[in-house]
Motif scaffolding. Structure first.
Motif, short mmCIF file in Angstrom:
data_model
loop_
_atom_site.label_atom_id
_atom_site.label_comp_id
_atom_site.label_asym_id
_atom_site.label_seq_id
_atom_site.Cartn_x
_atom_site.Cartn_y
_atom_site.Cartn_z
N ASN A 77 35.05 36.20 28.07
CA ASN A 77 35.71 37.30 27.35
C ASN A 77 34.97 37.60 26.05
O ASN A 77 34.55 36.69 25.35
N THR A 78 34.85 38.90 25.75
CA THR A 78 34.29 39.31 24.46
C THR A 78 35.21 40.36 23.86
O THR A 78 36.07 40.90 24.54
N ARG A 79 35.00 40.64 22.61
CA ARG A 79 35.71 41.72 21.89
C ARG A 79 37.23 41.67 22.07
O ARG A 79 37.87 42.69 22.34
N GLY A 80 37.79 40.47 21.98
CA GLY A 80 39.25 40.33 21.95
C GLY A 80 39.97 40.52 23.27
O GLY A 80 41.20 40.68 23.28
N VAL A 81 39.27 40.49 24.38
CA VAL A 81 39.94 40.62 25.68
C VAL A 81 40.71 39.31 25.94
O VAL A 81 40.16 38.22 25.74
N PRO A 82 42.00 39.40 26.37
CA PRO A 82 42.77 38.16 26.58
C PRO A 82 42.25 37.34 27.76
O PRO A 82 41.37 37.78 28.50
N ASN A 83 42.82 36.15 27.94
CA ASN A 83 42.37 35.24 29.01
C ASN A 83 42.85 35.68 30.39
O ASN A 83 42.31 35.28 31.39
N TRP A 84 43.92 36.44 30.42
CA TRP A 84 44.41 36.95 31.71
C TRP A 84 45.09 38.30 31.51
O TRP A 84 45.52 38.64 30.42
N LEU A 85 45.11 39.06 32.59
CA LEU A 85 45.72 40.39 32.55
C LEU A 85 46.61 40.55 33.77
O LEU A 85 46.36 39.94 34.81
N GLU A 86 47.63 41.40 33.63
CA GLU A 86 48.50 41.70 34.78
C GLU A 86 48.09 43.05 35.36
O GLU A 86 47.88 44.01 34.62
N ILE A 87 47.97 43.11 36.68
CA ILE A 87 47.63 44.38 37.34
C ILE A 87 48.67 44.68 38.42
O ILE A 87 49.36 43.78 38.89
N SER A 88 48.72 45.97 38.82
CA SER A 88 49.63 46.29 39.94
C SER A 88 48.85 47.04 41.01
O SER A 88 47.91 46.51 41.59
N GLU A 89 49.21 48.30 41.26
CA GLU A 89 48.58 49.06 42.35
C GLU A 89 47.15 49.47 41.98
O GLU A 89 46.87 49.73 40.81
N PRO A 90 46.25 49.60 42.97
CA PRO A 90 44.89 50.08 42.67
C PRO A 90 44.95 51.51 42.14
O PRO A 90 45.74 52.33 42.61
N ALA A 91 44.12 51.79 41.14
CA ALA A 91 44.07 53.16 40.58
C ALA A 91 43.05 53.99 41.35
O ALA A 91 43.17 55.20 41.44
N CYS B 268 30.61 52.04 27.88
CA CYS B 268 31.80 51.32 28.35
C CYS B 268 31.35 50.04 29.07
O CYS B 268 31.25 49.99 30.29
N TRP B 269 31.07 49.03 28.27
CA TRP B 269 30.41 47.81 28.75
C TRP B 269 31.40 46.83 29.38
O TRP B 269 32.54 46.76 28.91
N PRO B 270 31.01 46.06 30.39
CA PRO B 270 31.88 44.99 30.89
C PRO B 270 32.18 43.98 29.76
O PRO B 270 31.25 43.49 29.12
N LEU B 271 33.46 43.72 29.52
CA LEU B 271 33.87 42.89 28.37
C LEU B 271 34.28 41.49 28.79
O LEU B 271 34.39 40.60 27.96
N ALA B 272 34.56 41.32 30.07
CA ALA B 272 34.96 40.00 30.58
C ALA B 272 34.75 39.99 32.08
O ALA B 272 34.59 41.06 32.69
N LEU B 273 34.74 38.80 32.67
CA LEU B 273 34.56 38.69 34.12
C LEU B 273 35.80 38.09 34.75
O LEU B 273 36.54 37.34 34.11
N VAL B 274 36.01 38.44 36.00
CA VAL B 274 37.19 37.96 36.72
C VAL B 274 36.89 36.60 37.34
O VAL B 274 35.87 36.45 38.03
N ALA B 275 37.78 35.63 37.07
CA ALA B 275 37.63 34.32 37.72
C ALA B 275 38.39 34.34 39.05
O ALA B 275 37.84 33.99 40.09
N ASP B 276 39.66 34.80 39.01
CA ASP B 276 40.43 34.91 40.25
C ASP B 276 41.60 35.87 40.08
O ASP B 276 41.95 36.24 38.95
N VAL B 277 42.14 36.29 41.18
CA VAL B 277 43.35 37.12 41.17
C VAL B 277 44.43 36.33 41.89
O VAL B 277 44.26 36.00 43.07
N ASP B 278 45.47 35.98 41.17
CA ASP B 278 46.55 35.13 41.71
C ASP B 278 45.99 33.87 42.36
O ASP B 278 46.42 33.46 43.44
N GLY B 279 45.00 33.32 41.74
CA GLY B 279 44.43 32.07 42.23
C GLY B 279 43.36 32.22 43.28
O GLY B 279 42.70 31.24 43.63
N ASN B 280 43.15 33.44 43.80
CA ASN B 280 42.09 33.64 44.79
C ASN B 280 40.81 34.06 44.08
O ASN B 280 40.80 35.10 43.42
N GLU B 281 39.76 33.27 44.24
CA GLU B 281 38.51 33.55 43.53
C GLU B 281 37.99 34.94 43.90
O GLU B 281 37.96 35.32 45.07
N CYS B 282 37.61 35.72 42.88
CA CYS B 282 37.15 37.10 43.08
C CYS B 282 35.99 37.40 42.16
O CYS B 282 35.91 36.83 41.07
#
Lengths: 466, 235
Positions: free
Chosen positions: A9-23, A74-88
Motif C-alpha cells: 500500500n502507498t499514499r494512505g490506502v488501507p490494508n483492506w477494502l470492501e467491494i460489492s458488485e462489479p462496476a 492514476c497510478w496503482p496504489l496497492a496490490l490485491v493479496a486475496d478476495v475473501d481469502g481466495n488469492e487473486c
C-alpha cells in the motif's frame, strides 16, 4: 460484500477494502469500486504470478511520483493479496468520479459531439487545454523512461468543469529491459511499426499514439483514418494493412488516398477541419509526426515538444465575432481577406483586430533568437509575466499569474496600445520612424508593425508583426 | 571516466542495464568476461568504451546490496541518472540488483472457514537469513525453526476462535536485509440457532449445546448428537 486484502500500500490506502458488485468488466479484468467509493479495484481474469511481480514493480515506481504528478496519472496504489481469502492478482487505484470526469472519447469522437460540447459552453480553447493535458501526462511518463503502450481516447478521463486530464490504465507500462509490453494497443492509435509487428510498443510508438490523440482532440477526427479497403473479406486483416504498412496521413501532400471529402469546409457546415487551421508550430509538429516520422520513429516529436507548442498556441487564439468560437488566429495567411473562422466560415474580420507579436529569446551578449512563438493580443487582453520570463514555459493555468501589461484599442489612431502595468521601465523602438522611447509604469506604446519592445535584461523581446 | 556517454552510445548500451543488475542481484561478480557476454547478448561489440561504462554501472549497482534505507537507494538512483540513465530504469535496476531479503512460500495463509472453537496449523518455508518472526495477534503463534540458516521453517499456529469471529492480520518475517509481511486470514462459523429442525427425525427438536459445542436432538425417539449437522449419530 467481499473483503479485498491489500499489500504494498502507498499514499494512505488501507490494508483492506470492501467491494460489492462489479462496476465494469473488460478484456483484462473486472473493476470494482470500494464501498466508500474512493478506490477502484481491478481483479485480473488471468491469475498469473508474473503479472503480480510486474505490478509490484509498477507500484514501486509510483512511490516516486510527486503529488502533482499523482493527480494526472492514476497510478496503482496497492496490490490485491486475496478476495475473501481466495488469492487473486489485482491492483487498486483511486477512483476518478464520473461525473465530473468522462472519457476523452465522449467529448470529441465526432464533430457532432464537439458541436454539442460547444453548445454547453465548452470552447475550442478547452480542447487545446485538454490536448496539452494529454501531452503532459505522456511527457511525464516518457521523461521518466517508460512508455504507456496503450494510449487511446478511452484511457484519458477529462474533467468537464476545468479540462483537467487524467491518464488511466497504467498497469501495463513498458520500461525496456525491466517491464515488457503487455498489450499492443488499439487500432487507430498504434504506430505502424507496432501494427505490422516490426517493433513492440515503446517510447517512440507512444509518440505516434500521442500525436494521433492530440490531432483527434483538436480536429475531431482521426487524421490517419483509412478510406481505402485492402481486404474486404477479412476485417482484421484490412485493419492491419490500412493502419500498418499502408498507413498514410489524411493530408499527405502527395498521397490523397485518405483525404476526407469535406476537408477544409467549416466544421459547422459538416466540414472536416484541416491541420492547416493550427498554428505554424503545431503544423510543423504534425508534419514531423505523420509525414517525416510516420515510418521513421526517431523523427517523431516528443511529448515535451507537443506540450510547449500547444501551450504557445493558447497565446495565438482569437474569438470569431460571428460564432464566438476561439480559433488560432491565422496571421500566416495573407492577405487578411483570406482569413476565415474554421468553424463557421466567417471571413469578415472586424475591427478592433488583434496585434500579432513575435517572441524572441535572449541569447548571449544582447542577441535574441526567434523561436517561432507568437502572441495574438486584442483589446483588453493581458500580457502575463510568464510570457516574458525566458526561464519559463506557459503554465497549465494562468490563474494567479501576474499580469505585467494589457492592450487597449485606440480608436482615434485605429491601433492597439500596450500599457505597462508594472514598475519596470520598458524600452521600445517604434516601427514607424525608428525612434526610441521609454515606456514607464501606466504609460503605453502603440503596437505598430516593426516596433521592438525590450522589457529588461534577461527577459524575452517582442517585435510587432502586424 | 566521469563524462557521460553520447546519447547514441548510451541508447545502444541501455539494454545491458537489466541483465547486469540481475547478475549483481544473483550475487554473481560481473568480471570482464561476464560483461563481454552481456554486451554480445545485446548485439554490442565489447569495445573499450562499452566495457568501461558497464564497469562504472557495476560499481554503482553493487552499492545497492548494502543500501538499507530508501534515501540510500534514491542516492544510488541519482548516481545512475548522472550517467544518463532515466529515472525508472535506474530505480528498477537498483531493485533488481538487491538480492531478495526473504523468499516465503506460501506468500499468504488462508485458514478458510473454521468451526467455533477450532484452531489450525500451517508451515512457511523461508529462503534467506531469517532473524525473527513477529505476530501481534493473540490468536496467532509463530515459531521459527533453523533460524539464522539460509533455509528455515516457520510453524504458524492459529488458536481456537469463537463463533462469528474473523481474523485478518500479518506475520512479519524479519530478515538480515529487510522484512516480508505474510497475510493471514481465518474466520469462524457463526453459532447455529439454539433450536432447529433435526435432519434425522425432521422435528424441530435439534438443540445446540453451546457449552459442549455439539448438537443434541431432544426427541427421545431420535436422540442423535454431534459437532455438526453432517456428523450426527446416536450416542
Amino acid at each position: 460484500m467481499a473483503i479485498v486484502r491489500l499489500y504494498n500500500n502507498t499514499r494512505g490506502v488501507p490494508n483492506w477494502l470492501e467491494i460489492s458488485e462489479p462496476a465494469h468488466t473488460g478484456g483484462e479484468g473486472t473493476i470494482y469500486f470500494s464501498r466508500d467509493r474512493r478506490y477502484a479495484i481491478k481483479i485480473y481474469h488471468r491469475q498469473e504470478s508474473t503479472k503480480r511481480q510486474f505490478l509490484e514493480k509498477i507500484t514501486l515506481l509510483g512511490a516516486n511520483l510527486t503529488a502533482d504528478e499523482a493527480q494526472f496519472l492514476c497510478w496503482p496504489l496497492a496490490l490485491v493479496a486475496d478476495v475473501d481469502g481466495n488469492e487473486c492478482v489485482g491492483c487498486v487505484t483511486r477512483r476518478i468520479p464520473t461525473p465530473p470526469y468522462t472519457t476523452l472519447m465522449n467529448v470529441m469522437l465526432t464533430p457532432r459531439q464537439a458541436a454539442e460540447q460547444f453548445q454547453v459552453g465548452r470552447s475550442w480553447a478547452n480542447y487545446l487545454q485538454i490536448a496539452r493535458g494529454v501531452a503532459r501526462s505522456v511527457a511525464v511518463l516518457n521523461g521518466k523512461g517508460c512508455a504507456h503502450a496503450d494510449l487511446h481516447f478511452g484511457n484519458f478521463l477529462v474533467n468537464s468543469g476545468n479540462s483537467d486530464v487524467v491518464l488511466i490504465d497504467l498497469d501495463g507500462l513498458v520500461v525496456p529491459g525491466f517491464l515488457p509490453p503487455q498489450v499492443a494497443g488499439m487500432y487507430g492509435f498504434m504506430a505502424p511499426e507496432v501494427v505490422i509487428g516490426k517493433s513492440t510498443p515503446n517510447e517512440r510508438s507512444d509518440r505516434h499514439s500521442l500525436a494521433a490523440l492530440i490531432l483527434y482532440t483538436l480536429l475531431f477526427r482521426n487524421v490517419m483514418e483509412p478510406r481505402v479497403t485492402y481486404d474486404s473479406d477479412n476485417e482484421d486483416n484490412d485493419a492491419r494493412i490500412s493502419w500498418g504498412k499502408e498507413a498514410i496521413f489524411s493530408e499527405h501532400p502527395q498521397d490523397r488516398r485518405n483525404r476526407p471529402r469535406m476537408l477544409g469546409v467549416p466544421l459547422f457546415q459538416q466540414g472536416a477541419l484541416s491541420y492547416h487551421i493550427l498554428t505554424p508550430a503545431l503544423q510543423r509538429l504534425t508534419e514531423r509526426a505523420f509525414i517525416d516520422g510516420l515510418y521513421s520513429p526517431d523523427r517523431r516529436p516528443s511529448a515535451r515538444e507537443w506540450i510547449n507548442t500547444l501551450s504557445w498556441a493558447l497565446d495565438e487564439l482569437w474569438q470569431c465575432s460571428y460564432c464566438r468560437q476561439y480559433f488560432p488566429y491565422p496571421h500566416w495567411i495573407k492577405p487578411m481577406q483570406r482569413r476565415a473562422c474554421p468553424f463557421c466560415g466567417q471571413r469578415r474580420m472586424v475591427a478592433p483586430l488583434p496585434s500579432v507579436l513575435l517572441l524572441y529569446e535572449p541569447r548571449s551578449r544582447g542577441n535574441y533568437a526567434f523561436t517561432q512563438r507568437y502572441l495574438v493580443l486584442g483589446n483588453g487582453w493581458k500580457l502575463f509575466a510568464d510570457v516574458l520570463n525566458s526561464q519559463r514555459n506557459p503554465p497549465m493555468s494562468r490563474k494567479g499569474e501576474l499580469s505585467v501589461g494589457h492592450v487597449e484599442w485606440d480608436s482615434k489612431s485605429e491601433t492597439n496600445r500596450l500599457v505597462n502595468d508594472e514598475d519596470t521601465i520598458w524600452r521600445a523602438r517604434l516601427g514607424e520612424d525608428g525612434s526610441d522611447i521609454i515606456v514607464g509604469s501606466s504609460t503605453s506604446i502603440p503596437l505598430q508593425p516593426g516596433t521592438t519592445i525590450h522589457f529588461g535584461e534577461g527577459r524575452r523581446l517582442l517585435v510587432v508583426g502586424e | 571516466m566521469n563524462n557521460q556517454l553520447a546519447e547514441e552510445k548510451l541508447n545502444r548500451l541501455l539494454p545491458a542495464l537489466s541483465p547486469l543488475a540481475k547478475c549483481i542481484g544473483a550475487r554473481i561478480v560481473p568480471e570482464e568476461h561476464v560483461l563481454e557476454e552481456i554486451l554480445r547478448s545485446i548485439d554490442v561489440a565489447p569495445e573499450e568504451w562499452a566495457i568501461e561504462e558497464l564497469v562504472f554501472w557495476t560499481k554503482i549497482l553493487q552499492k545497492a546490496s548494502t543500501a538499507a534505507t530508501d534515501d540510500e537507494k534514491a542516492a544510488i538512483a541519482v548516481e545512475l541518472q548522472n550517467r544518463g540513465i532515466l529515472e525508472y530504469p535506474a530505480i528498477l535496476a537498483i531493485d533488481a540488483a538487491i538480492p531478495p531479503p526473504l523468499i516465503v512460500v506460501p506468500r499468504s495463509i488462508n485458514f478458510g472457514s473454521l468451526k467455533p472453537g477450532e484452531g489450525a496449523n500451517a508451515t512457511l518455508k523461508v529462503r534467506g537469513k531469517l532473524v525473527k518472526a513477529i505476530v501481534r495477534n493473540n490468536r496467532l503463534k509463530a515459531t521459527s525453526l533453523n533460524r539464522g540458516s539460509e533455509n528455515s521453517l516457520v510453524k504458524v499456529q492459529l488458536l481456537a476462535g469463537s463463533a462469528g469471529e474473523s481474523l485478518q492480520d500479518n506475520i512479519l518475517l524479519q530478515g538480515e536485509r529487510g522484512e516480508v509481511k505474510v497475510p493471514v486470514a481465518a474466520q469462524w462459523e457463526k453459532e447455529p440457532p439454539r433450536l432447529q429442525h433435526c435432519p434425522r427425525c425432521k422435528r424441530k427438536s435439534l438443540f445446540w449445546n453451546r457449552y459442549n459445542k455439539k448438537f443434541e436432538c431432544l426427541n427421545l425417539n431420535c436422540k442423535v448428537e454431534g459437532p455438526s449437522l453432517d456428523k450426527l449419530a446416536r450416542p
